[in-house]
Structures are given as C-alpha cells and as structure tokens.
Design an enzyme around this catalytic site. Structure first.
Site, mmCIF file in Angstrom:
data_model
loop_
_atom_site.group_PDB
_atom_site.id
_atom_site.type_symbol
_atom_site.label_atom_id
_atom_site.label_comp_id
_atom_site.label_asym_id
_atom_site.label_seq_id
_atom_site.Cartn_x
_atom_site.Cartn_y
_atom_site.Cartn_z
ATOM 1 N N HIS A 365 0.633 -1.094 0.149
ATOM 2 C CA HIS A 365 -0.134 0.089 -0.045
ATOM 3 C C HIS A 365 0.750 1.333 0.074
ATOM 4 O O HIS A 365 0.472 2.146 -0.680
ATOM 5 C CB HIS A 365 -1.038 0.042 1.105
ATOM 6 C CG HIS A 365 -2.317 0.131 0.786
ATOM 7 N ND1 HIS A 365 -3.144 -0.713 0.240
ATOM 8 C CD2 HIS A 365 -3.041 1.526 0.697
ATOM 9 C CE1 HIS A 365 -4.175 -0.402 -0.139
ATOM 10 N NE2 HIS A 365 -4.135 0.796 0.100
ATOM 11 N N GLU A 606 -10.366 -10.150 -9.873
ATOM 12 C CA GLU A 606 -8.805 -10.056 -9.087
ATOM 13 C C GLU A 606 -8.464 -11.687 -9.003
ATOM 14 O O GLU A 606 -7.197 -11.713 -8.391
ATOM 15 C CB GLU A 606 -9.103 -9.302 -8.025
ATOM 16 C CG GLU A 606 -9.549 -7.736 -7.957
ATOM 17 C CD GLU A 606 -9.096 -7.214 -6.793
ATOM 18 O OE1 GLU A 606 -8.354 -6.504 -6.597
ATOM 19 O OE2 GLU A 606 -10.313 -7.101 -5.859
ATOM 20 N N ASN A 629 -3.244 -6.097 -9.997
ATOM 21 C CA ASN A 629 -2.386 -6.270 -9.168
ATOM 22 C C ASN A 629 -2.568 -7.614 -8.289
ATOM 23 O O ASN A 629 -1.795 -8.418 -8.138
ATOM 24 C CB ASN A 629 -2.247 -5.123 -7.987
ATOM 25 C CG ASN A 629 -2.195 -3.883 -8.719
ATOM 26 O OD1 ASN A 629 -1.779 -3.690 -9.678
ATOM 27 N ND2 ASN A 629 -2.539 -2.786 -7.992
ATOM 28 N N ASP A 630 -3.810 -7.784 -8.001
ATOM 29 C CA ASP A 630 -4.193 -9.103 -7.190
ATOM 30 C C ASP A 630 -4.006 -10.154 -8.233
ATOM 31 O O ASP A 630 -3.917 -11.266 -7.853
ATOM 32 C CB ASP A 630 -5.408 -8.851 -6.479
ATOM 33 C CG ASP A 630 -5.160 -8.407 -5.240
ATOM 34 O OD1 ASP A 630 -4.076 -8.608 -4.294
ATOM 35 O OD2 ASP A 630 -5.980 -7.331 -4.462
ATOM 36 N N CYS A 677 -7.514 -1.404 -13.440
ATOM 37 C CA CYS A 677 -7.281 -0.452 -12.443
ATOM 38 C C CYS A 677 -6.042 -0.911 -12.023
ATOM 39 O O CYS A 677 -5.664 -0.087 -10.800
ATOM 40 C CB CYS A 677 -8.277 -0.081 -11.629
ATOM 41 S SG CYS A 677 -8.800 -1.365 -10.711
HETATM 42 C C1 PEP Z 1 -5.629 -4.567 -7.874
HETATM 43 O O1 PEP Z 1 -5.686 -5.569 -6.963
HETATM 44 O O2 PEP Z 1 -5.226 -4.557 -8.840
HETATM 45 C C2 PEP Z 1 -6.128 -3.157 -7.450
HETATM 46 C C3 PEP Z 1 -6.293 -2.356 -8.215
HETATM 47 O O3 PEP Z 1 -6.672 -3.289 -6.053
HETATM 48 P P1 PEP Z 1 -5.504 -2.818 -4.743
HETATM 49 O O4 PEP Z 1 -4.140 -2.707 -5.421
HETATM 50 O O5 PEP Z 1 -6.056 -1.871 -4.009
HETATM 51 O O6 PEP Z 1 -5.600 -4.337 -4.009
HETATM 52 MG MG MG Z 2 -6.990 -5.845 -5.345
#
Ligand code: PEP
Ligand code: MG
Length: 759
Positions: A365, A606, A629-630, A677
């Site tokens: 984060h 995700e 990302n996840d 995203c």
């Molecule tokens: C992701 O997982 O790609 C995402 C946008 O959410 P976060 O990075 O907040 O888990």
């Molecule tokens: Mg995520």
C-alpha cells in the site's frame, strides 16, 4: 543436533561484527562436528577470489592473507558447482591446490559447502580432518543446514561492516549497492533520514553527538522519569501482587543503577553516541547474553531488560524534538524498516525526494501511495542495515530497484544526467493536459485515475484525468482510529464526487484484509491474502457495508456520477448479495426522502475464479474492472508484498496476458464495458497492449497518466494490435519485455519506459 544448531545461530546472531560472526561460526562448527579444521572462505567479487577469512585449525596467520581464484582448488569447485563436495582425501583430487602457509598439508578429509544468499554466492564453509574418511551423511546435512541458516547473517554483517566503514570515514568504500524492488520509478539523490516507529529499540539509528554533556543530562532526566514511573507502577500493583512478584520492581530499579545499565549507557554516550543509540547498544548486548543462557528462568529475564529499554526509550523520545519540529534536510530520502502511509505525511513534501523501505514490495500500500504522489520509491531492500545509514548520501534508482550508499562523484554525475533526462521528458509532457489520448489513426482511449487521498484529486484533474476508475475507500479508513461515521464518510466521498462531476467516479467498497489492516479492526491470519478480505469481510458485516453504501449514495445526491465497485469477488452469490444490500440502501434512503438515483454497479476481476465467470458476472452488473495487481499475485501464486519473490511477480507473464485478453473478450460478448485499474495500466507498454486487447478504460496513478497519454498518441491502433499479436504468442516474460521495449524504441517512445541507467 537441532538444539546445537539453534544455539550456534543464536550466538552468531549476537556477534557484533563480521569478524566475530565468522569467528563464532568456525569455532562452534568445529566443536559441533568434532573435526580438526573449520574455515570460511569469503568471495571478493571485485577480485574474483576467495579469501580465507576465519579458521579454527589452520594457521591463524594466514587469515586475510591467503586467497585463491574462483577457478582454483576444491573450494573453487564448490563455488562453481554450487553444491557440497565431500572427499575422503582432498589432496588426491585433480582440482586440489595447496594453500601455502595454512598448514593444511596434514589434513585429508574435506567437506566444503557453498554459502548462498538470495542466489548470490558469498563463500564456502569448509571442514577438514586428518583421517582419510568421508564425512558421513548427518555431518553433511548439518553443514548444509548451517550454511543455509548463516548465509543471511553473513550477508547482513558484510553489509553492516561496509556501511560502518563509510560512516567512520576511515575507509571510503564508495557505491555500496543494495537491491530492492521498485515502488515508484524515478531517481533521487540526497541524505538518508531514518524514521522508526516510537519505542522500537531495534530500529533506533546510530547517530553521533557533539554536545556530550547535554546528551548525558538528557539521559539522566529520562532515567529519573523511568525510576519514578517504575516505582509508581510498583505501588499501584502492590496489593495485587505477591511479595516475590513485587521484588521484580526492585530488581528493575537496581538495574537502572549507575553501576549497572545506566553507568554503561553513560559510558557509551561519552564515547560520542546519542543517548538513544547508547541505550540500544547496551540493552541489546544484555538481552543477547540473557537469551543465550541455558536456564529458562534466566533466559526469561531478557524480556525484563527489553521492557526496561523500551520504557527508557519512550521517555528519551518524549524529551527529544517532536517529529513536527525536526528540521528535515533538503532532498530527504526517508528510510524505514516498514514504510507506512502515515510516515509519508511526516516529511514536508518540498523536502521529500525519495522513499526506501526494508520490508514490503512494489504493490504494498505504501508503494501505491508513493506512486500516486510521484515519489521515487524502493521497497524490500532487505539487506540494507537501515539503522546505520542515517545522514549518509544515497542514490535511489527506482528504475532498476537499486540504492547506492556513499556514491562516488562519478556515479552521482551519471545519475544527475538521468534526472536531467527525466525532467526533459516530463517538461515535454506538460502540454498534453488538454489533448485527448488518441492514437495516430484516431482511436480514442479514455484515461482515468486511481485515487485514495484528497490530494490525489487535484493532481489527477491537473493531469487531465477523465474520471476516477478506482477510489480506494479503505485509505480514509486507514488513517483513523475507529470506523468513520456515515456522515464522516459522506463528506469525504462528496469531495471526490464533486471535484470530478459530471465525470464518473468509481468507488470501491471497503477492501481491507490482506496487506491493508485497520488498527481498530485487527485481522490476525496465517495466510491473509487467502483469507478474510475485500467483499468477504463486508458481506459478513452488513452493518459496515450498508453504512458505507448509504454514505456513497448520499454523497452522490444531485451529482449522479457514482459507480460502486465490489472488490475480491469470487462467486455469483457475493454479487447477488451485494446487489441486494445496495438496493436496500437505495430504498431506505428514498423512504427517508433523499433523491437517490440508482448507481452503476461493477465487480473487480482479481481472482482466477472470477476470470472464468466473467460472462455470468457481466450479466448481473453494469461494468467490469480488472484488478491486475491481485490477479497477477493469485495467478502466479506470488505474494505481492514479499520481496523474496518480487522478481517472480511479473505482469508480463504470458499467463497473465492471456487472462487479461480472455476477460475483455468474454465481457464484450455480454456488451459490458471493461476497465483495468491495476498498476499495469500505468506502464506505457502495458497501456498499449491493454488498448489493443480492447479495454474500454485505463485507470492509473496520476503520476504516470501523461506518459501513458504520450505513448498512446505516438502509436496507431493498428500497430498496437500487431504488437499484441506478436507478443501474446510468446512464452517467456523476459522476452516479452525485451520485445516490448525494443518496439517502443523503434516508435521513438523508448525514453518512456526507462532512461539509460549506468550499470
Ligand atoms: C488490484 O488488485 O489490481 C487493485 C487495483 O486493487 P488493490 O491494489 O487496491 O488491491
Ligand atoms: Mg486488489
């Protein structure tokens, strides 16, 4: 054997410097397996030679003097083959080289094991014996285990040693390099400022003081306060404790005596250390001594000393300047063991040029926040002895994931050139704000932003964002001490919606768990990324979910630009349940007289299970957004936070690209729009591929938005499709990245992906 191993590792960990670490190892290993010789040869990578650094059994005078090339001798062979070599008579082996002056002639049996840390060969651990015999299997197993456990300690001691030499200015080892993973690209040069959580003794940095008298006085004041405090606690517990338990408080007071801990600490201050550093050293030494004792009662006393140390530190920190009063130097590079979002706010923005975290990874984060603020950041620099770098000059290279401590003038000049190039690229992008992200053949790609802080909104608008594709609502939750009320949330959300209206704002429902804890709602789990996170938590707590949804709906009253997005969805049931709760909130508010419009509802893709249900989800929702990302973490089974496997976290992995393409094709079969995203959209090369796949919206951090726009304006949609077709059939992530980079270069976009970095 396990107990012996534990004790050796503990003793080695307690050793003060590299020399003592090596010395303890050779002494204790020799004793443990009752052998005649135990030696350590460390690799000097510059000279490509192994140097005998410590021995028990060979001639002590040869330590530091005897060396052999990496191709020489049986030791060289152990290193080259990266495996143990066990010989009954080493001298009879064709590779054997006699090391003059060591006195090893009389030893025959030889067992050498490589010392490897994070794939890097550090040296070779050797035992020898006069007898002609093979070391048995249990001895070999012991040596391999020993070496694997000690590699990290040796690497750390080596790094600390060279840093110490730098800070003492007695020796100038320049360009000391540490590797981490990029949290935010860019280059920064400046002095390191170490920040530690309060009352964390291990994290106290080393610092020198000039005014020793004043420092001793500060310490004595804190000491008097601790004494008073302990007496007070002792008195208030007196009635509830047995007399022998009450004695503990007397023991504490005695430990604080001038002849005991306090005296030792004052002596260290008089040698020039600041009080907190002197306290850390003295307490550390005593704790180590106690923890190594065989008697369990005495071992437990280490906890008492640690506690006492923490109490004293708290008073010392209270008597020192508050964080807000600290004068941070120009070009501060903030260094922390574990960078937290709150720390980012401690340093005035105009002074902060870079961030380094020993723990965490590029998708933690703190790194995501750093990216949204555009501060070059390095995460997971696990070998950096961070408490030793205070005040030293560092170069942070957020492109290649390296940090150089005490860089040479030549290296500084090279990197200053990189910074100049970067500034030129950024200046060239400034005029893009009003222009659309349109390819050379007229294909229009909407570029949205990811936000979390209020400050992100102004930056995003300034950079020409056309909507918010992800507002991470957990961020306002994370910077509080308790759940914000509906009204609080409503006011925070309204700011985002208002600033962007009439443009769309996608608010994600609370995505806590995993690496996003709330201090006031702790979730303790062995495997948090596979545990209670995202929608799983909020559906189990409809009262939290409903309050948030009501706040979102109220905030959008009259603006009607709200899109609600559900994180970490794995099943249709979760979508249906969430929709039912959202409908309940809409209805409830309408009954209360609010003028609420039905918001658009979407799900995030995700987890791999969601990839194969895209069409089912698409039939139930208004939009789909991919959290790459996840998705990358779950598809590749690589923890996005773990620096040890950070090099396996590759968004350009063929499996990830295939999944991303599959998702768009499936969603479009149901005529539902798909955005992305995750951080991949913020990479110019990634953005081109995603556009070619058919993504309808790309949402990214505001920092990278102009670069992505520039890249899309520099290519035709047709060329992007051709590039995707070329890449999607490739089977290797490295090759994919090389191909992508070279195509971007051919298009004159090479400078966007990475400026030329000196090696
Ligand atoms: C992701 O997982 O790609 C995402 C946008 O959410 P976060 O990075 O907040 O888990
Ligand atoms: Mg995520």
């Amino acid at each position: 054997m396990l107990e012996t191993l534990r004790k050796i590792v503990q003793e080695v960990n307690a050793a003060a410097d590299l020399e003592s670490v090596l010395d303890v190892i050779v002494r204790r290993v020799q004793r443990a397996i009752r052998t005649d010789v135990c030696s350590i040869y460390l690799l000097d990578p510059q000279r490509e030679r192994y140097v005998l650094m410590a021995t028990q059994g060979l001639n002590q005078k040869s330590v530091g003097r005897v060396s052999l090339s990496v191709e020489e001798g049986v030791v060289g062979m152990v290193g080259q083959r990266a495996e143990p070599i066990n010989l009954e008579d080493a001298a009879a082996h064709s590779a054997f080289t006699y090391l003059k002056g060591t006195g090893e002639k009389k030893f025959h049996a030889f067992l050498g094991v490589p010392i490897i840390h994070h794939r890097t060969l550090l040296g070779v651990l050797v035992v020898q014996q006069k007898l002609i015999r093979k070391f048995d299997e249990s001895e070999e197993a012991f040596m391999v285990t020993m070496s694997a456990q000690l590699a990290g300690v040796i690497a750390h001691a080596e790094a600390t040693g060279s840093i110490l030499q730098i800070s003492d200015h007695t020796k100038t080892e320049a360009d000391r390099k540490f590797e981490g993973v990029s949290g935010c690209v860019g280059v920064a040069i400046g002095p390191a400022v170490v920040m530690t959580p309060l009352a964390d003794l291990d994290g106290v940095p080393d610092r020198k003081v000039d005014d020793i008298k004043a420092e001793v006085a500060t310490f004595k004041r804190a000491l008097a306060q601790v004494r008073r405090d302990i007496k007070r606690v002792g008195r208030s517990l007196a009635k509830r404790l047995r007399s022998e338990e009450r004695e503990l408080f007397d023991v504490y007071i005695r430990m604080l005596d001038d002849n005991a801990l306090a005296g030792e600490i004052i002596a260290r201050i008089k040698e020039g250390s600041w009080a907190q550093g002197a306290l850390k050293q003295v307490i550390g030494e005593h704790v180590k001594q106690f923890s190594m004792m065989d008697d369990p009662y005495l071992r437990e006393r280490a906890t008492d000393i640690k506690d006492l140390g923490r109490r004293m530190l708290t008073f010392l920190q209270e008597s020192g300047p508050a964080l807000s009063e600290i004068v941070f130097p120009e070009n501060t590079i903030l260094v922390a063991d574990e960078l937290t979002p709150a720390m980012l706010g401690e340093v005035p923005t105009e002074k902060l040029v870079g961030l380094i975290s020993v723990h965490g990874s590029g998708n933690s984060h703190a790194a995501i926040l750093a990216r949204s603020m555009g501060i070059p950041t390095l995460m997971g620099v696990v070998d950096l002895p961070y408490t030793r770098v205070e005040g030293l000059k560092v170069i942070l290279d957020g492109y290649s994931g390296r940090v150089f401590v005490n860089p040479s003038d030549d290296l500084i000049e090279c990197y200053q050139e990189v910074i100049r190039e970067e500034d030129e690229v950024n200046a060239g992008l400034e005029g893009l704000k009003e222009l659309p992200a349109e390819t050379t053949d007229g294909y229009r790609m909407p570029l949205w932003v990811n936000t979390g802080l209020i400050a992100d909104v102004a930056r995003a608008l300034d950079r020409g964002a056309e909507g918010i594709g992800l507002y991470r609502t957990e961020i306002p939750f994370m910077i509080r001490d308790f759940f914000p009320s509906e009204q609080d949330q409503m006011e925070t959300y309204r700011k985002q919606l208002e600033a962007f209206a009439p443009r769309p704002v996608t608010m994600r429902t609370l995505d806590i768990g995993g690496d996003k804890p709330l201090s006031y709602f702790p979730i303790e789990e062995d495997n948090p990324f596979l545990g209670w996170r995202g929608i799983r938590v909020t559906l189990d707590h409809p009262e939290i979910f409903l309050v948030q949804i009501r706040a979102m709906l109220r905030a959008a009253e009259g603006l009607d630009n709200l899109r609600i997005m559900l994180p970490m969805v794995t099943s249709v049931r979760e979508v249906d349940e969430s929709k039912r709760l959202i409908a309940q909130a809409v209805e409830g508010l309408r009954e209360e007289g609010h003028n609420i419009s039905q918001p658009l509802i979407g799900v995030m893709i995700e987890v791999p299970a969601a990839v194969y249900q895209v069409r089912r989800f698409a039939r139930r929702v208004d939009f789909i957004s991919v959290g790459s990302n996840d998705l990358t973490q779950y598809l590749l089974a690589v923890d996005r936070n773990n620096p040890r496997v950070a090099d396996l976290y590759v968004p350009y992995h063929p499996a990830v690209l295939k999944a991303l393409q599959f998702i768009v094709l499936e969603a479009h079969k149901e005529n539902v729009s798909v955005s992305i995203c995750g951080e991949m959209a913020a990479d110019p090369g990634g953005a081109i591929l995603l556009m070619a796949m058919g993504y309808d919206v790309l949402s990214m951090n505001a920092t990278n938005l102009p670069k992505v726009k520039f890249a899309l304006r520099g290519i035709s949609f047709e060329r992007a499709r051709a590039l995707l077709n070329e890449i999607i059939v490739m089977g290797d992530a490295d090759k994919i990245q090389v191909a992508l980079h070279s195509r971007l270069k051919e298009l004159g976009l090479g400078q966007l992906t990475r400026p030329a970095i000196p090696d």
